[in-house]
Design a protein around this motif. Structure first.
Motif, PDB file in Angstrom:
ATOM      1  N   GLN A 223      -2.711   2.481   5.065  1.00  0.00           N
ATOM      2  CA  GLN A 223      -3.871   1.607   5.183  1.00  0.00           C
ATOM      3  C   GLN A 223      -5.048   2.146   4.370  1.00  0.00           C
ATOM      4  N   LEU A 224      -5.295   3.448   4.482  1.00  0.00           N
ATOM      5  CA  LEU A 224      -6.410   4.047   3.755  1.00  0.00           C
ATOM      6  C   LEU A 224      -6.151   4.116   2.259  1.00  0.00           C
ATOM      7  N   ALA A 225      -4.922   4.466   1.873  1.00  0.00           N
ATOM      8  CA  ALA A 225      -4.608   4.617   0.454  1.00  0.00           C
ATOM      9  C   ALA A 225      -4.700   3.293  -0.292  1.00  0.00           C
ATOM     10  N   LEU A 226      -4.322   2.191   0.383  1.00  0.00           N
ATOM     11  CA  LEU A 226      -4.323   0.890  -0.281  1.00  0.00           C
ATOM     12  C   LEU A 226      -5.569   0.064   0.029  1.00  0.00           C
ATOM     13  N   LEU A 250      -1.965  11.042 -10.102  1.00  0.00           N
ATOM     14  CA  LEU A 250      -1.230  11.483  -8.922  1.00  0.00           C
ATOM     15  C   LEU A 250      -2.188  12.074  -7.896  1.00  0.00           C
ATOM     16  N   TYR A 251      -1.934  11.763  -6.613  1.00  0.00           N
ATOM     17  CA  TYR A 251      -2.738  12.303  -5.521  1.00  0.00           C
ATOM     18  C   TYR A 251      -1.802  12.747  -4.403  1.00  0.00           C
ATOM     19  N   ALA A 252      -1.848  14.038  -4.053  1.00  0.00           N
ATOM     20  CA  ALA A 252      -1.018  14.572  -2.972  1.00  0.00           C
ATOM     21  C   ALA A 252      -1.648  14.171  -1.640  1.00  0.00           C
ATOM     22  N   SER A 253      -1.161  13.093  -1.056  1.00  0.00           N
ATOM     23  CA  SER A 253      -1.770  12.570   0.166  1.00  0.00           C
ATOM     24  C   SER A 253      -1.302  13.302   1.414  1.00  0.00           C
ATOM     25  N   VAL A 258       3.460  12.363  -2.715  1.00  0.00           N
ATOM     26  CA  VAL A 258       2.424  12.219  -3.730  1.00  0.00           C
ATOM     27  C   VAL A 258       2.301  10.742  -4.061  1.00  0.00           C
ATOM     28  N   ARG A 259       1.083  10.239  -4.065  1.00  0.00           N
ATOM     29  CA  ARG A 259       0.859   8.827  -4.380  1.00  0.00           C
ATOM     30  C   ARG A 259       0.429   8.678  -5.831  1.00  0.00           C
ATOM     31  N   ALA A 260       1.025   7.690  -6.513  1.00  0.00           N
ATOM     32  CA  ALA A 260       0.753   7.468  -7.929  1.00  0.00           C
ATOM     33  C   ALA A 260      -0.065   6.196  -8.120  1.00  0.00           C
ATOM     34  N   PHE A 270       3.159   3.649  -6.492  1.00  0.00           N
ATOM     35  CA  PHE A 270       4.291   4.102  -5.693  1.00  0.00           C
ATOM     36  C   PHE A 270       3.958   5.427  -5.021  1.00  0.00           C
ATOM     37  N   THR A 271       4.804   5.806  -4.072  1.00  0.00           N
ATOM     38  CA  THR A 271       4.732   7.122  -3.450  1.00  0.00           C
ATOM     39  C   THR A 271       5.989   7.895  -3.831  1.00  0.00           C
ATOM     40  N   ASP A 272       5.785   9.090  -4.310  1.00  0.00           N
ATOM     41  CA  ASP A 272       6.900   9.992  -4.622  1.00  0.00           C
ATOM     42  C   ASP A 272       7.224  10.755  -3.338  1.00  0.00           C
ATOM     43  N   ILE A 273       8.351  10.404  -2.713  1.00  0.00           N
ATOM     44  CA  ILE A 273       8.743  11.047  -1.461  1.00  0.00           C
ATOM     45  C   ILE A 273       9.449  12.354  -1.793  1.00  0.00           C
ATOM     46  N   LYS A 274       8.747  13.454  -1.647  1.00  0.00           N
ATOM     47  CA  LYS A 274       9.243  14.757  -2.080  1.00  0.00           C
ATOM     48  C   LYS A 274      10.569  15.112  -1.417  1.00  0.00           C
TER      49      LYS A 274
END
Length: 356
Positions: A223-226, A250-253, A258-260, A270-274
């Motif tokens: 919700q906050l990121a978008l 890139l932001y390590a949320s 990490v959110r791109a 997108f979110t990079d699901i580590k």
């Protein structure tokens, strides 16, 4: 003018103009033979009727939806065998669409939305494949010895509402995929399943396989990121996503992702699901978002009360997801995930405003 419910089959030759240019007489002779000895006979055997031949195609109607789909599949299988020894660029290959609906009979011809949709379904079918509407699929699943892949809701030409589409799974499986991942490489040996990008177009991506799953996320991080009540996402394996254009920001949320985003226009991509090998791509950034309908709701513990989506999809709390909860615990967080930064401070400020 007579109306009745019927199943409609629309058949079209792939690359008809090219085939005619290569060998007009030979193509016409082979196509006539296919239509007479192969296609028409199978339609008749399944109690269907050839409504009309259209040079590069055919229209047929059936009283039974199951017979219509079974006939379409039999035609494609027989055509593949018949043309197997022909050079690939000279083969006669069909696309077929099947729909069911209320149609109008005027003499020997048929008209109506049901006919139009069958033709539009045929246009988006794979060469050698069969596309059916959702209404057809519901009547034939488990009855024709063939699985169909859910291709999502598609916007068909001159059809007002998106139509749920299913494609013959055999052709889907035969497609050669070229799994190439990060960094920005180009794949050239197959057609992408979908493509998308940011608002300004500086970052583009293609996906080369169907998503692992699609859903809504209601968690506070999303919700906050978008800046939105929820996040609609489609999860793809990293090796099946390719990128073009500029590198995203890139932001390590959190410790796990990490959110791109586009560094120019700010679009969340997108979110990079580590460690799991997935990209969670924002469905709205796809060129055709309707192609990927949701399958579940996630993070519903944070769902905003006035976001009331009336569907029967599963609703999952973060802490009830054993895999994700164990990963949060492994990095020292509660099994329901971390509280967004400054969340406690925001809560105090919100209560103060409510008092005032």
């Amino acid at each position: 003018m007579v109306r009745k419910l019927a199943a409609i089959v629309s058949v079209d030759v792939v690359g008809y103009s090219r085939l005619m240019e290569q060998d007009e007489a030979g193509t016409l002779a082979r196509l006539t033979g296919c239509m007479d000895s192969l296609v028409a006979r199978r339609i008749t055997a399944r109690k269907g009727r050839v409504v009309k031949l259209m040079g590069d195609g055919l229209l047929a109607e059936f009283p039974s939806v199951v017979d219509a789909v079974a006939c379409a599949l039999e035609i494609q299988e027989a055509m593949a065998e018949r043309e197997a020894d022909i050079e690939p660029d000279r083969r006669i290959v069909f696309r077929i669409g099947v729909n069911v609906g209320d149609i109008v009979f005027m003499g020997d011809d048929i008209f109506g939305d049901g006919v139009n949709q069958a033709a539009r379904l045929q246009e988006i079918a794979d060469p050698g494949g069969v596309c059916v509407s959702g209404a057809v699929y519901e009547q034939v699943k488990g009855k024709v010895g063939q699985e169909f892949a859910d291709l999502g809701h598609r916007k068909l030409k001159n059809v007002a509402e998106p139509v749920r589409v299913y494609g013959s799974a055999v052709k889907q499986a035969e497609k050669k995929e070229t799994p190439i991942g990060w960094p920005f490489l180009t794949a050239a040996h197959s057609e992408p399943v979908a493509a998308g990008g940011c608002l300004c177009g500086n970052v583009r991506y293609k996906v080369w396989s169907r998503p692992v799953t699609v859903g809504f996320c209601h968690c506070r991080h999303c919700q906050l990121a978008l800046g939105a009540p929820l996040n609609a996402w489609a999860i793809f394996e990293k090796q099946n996503v390719t990128f073009e254009g500029e590198n995203p920001g890139l932001y390590a949320s959190s410790e796990l992702s990490v959110r791109a985003f586009c560094a120019n226009c700010g679009t969340s991509l997108f979110t990079d699901i580590k460690d799991l090998g997935y990209y969670s791509i924002r469905v709205a950034t796809l060129d055709n978002p309707a192609d990927f309908p949701p399958e579940l709701h996630y993070g519903v513990e944070s769902q905003i009360p006035w976001v009331d989506i009336h569907d029967d999809l599963p609703r999952i709390k973060t802490e009830d997801d054993a895999q994700m909860s164990s990963r949060w615990v492994a990095v020292g967080q509660p099994k329901s995930g971390p509280t967004p930064p400054k969340a406690a401070e925001r809560a105090v400020q919100r209560k103060a405003r409510e008092r005032d």
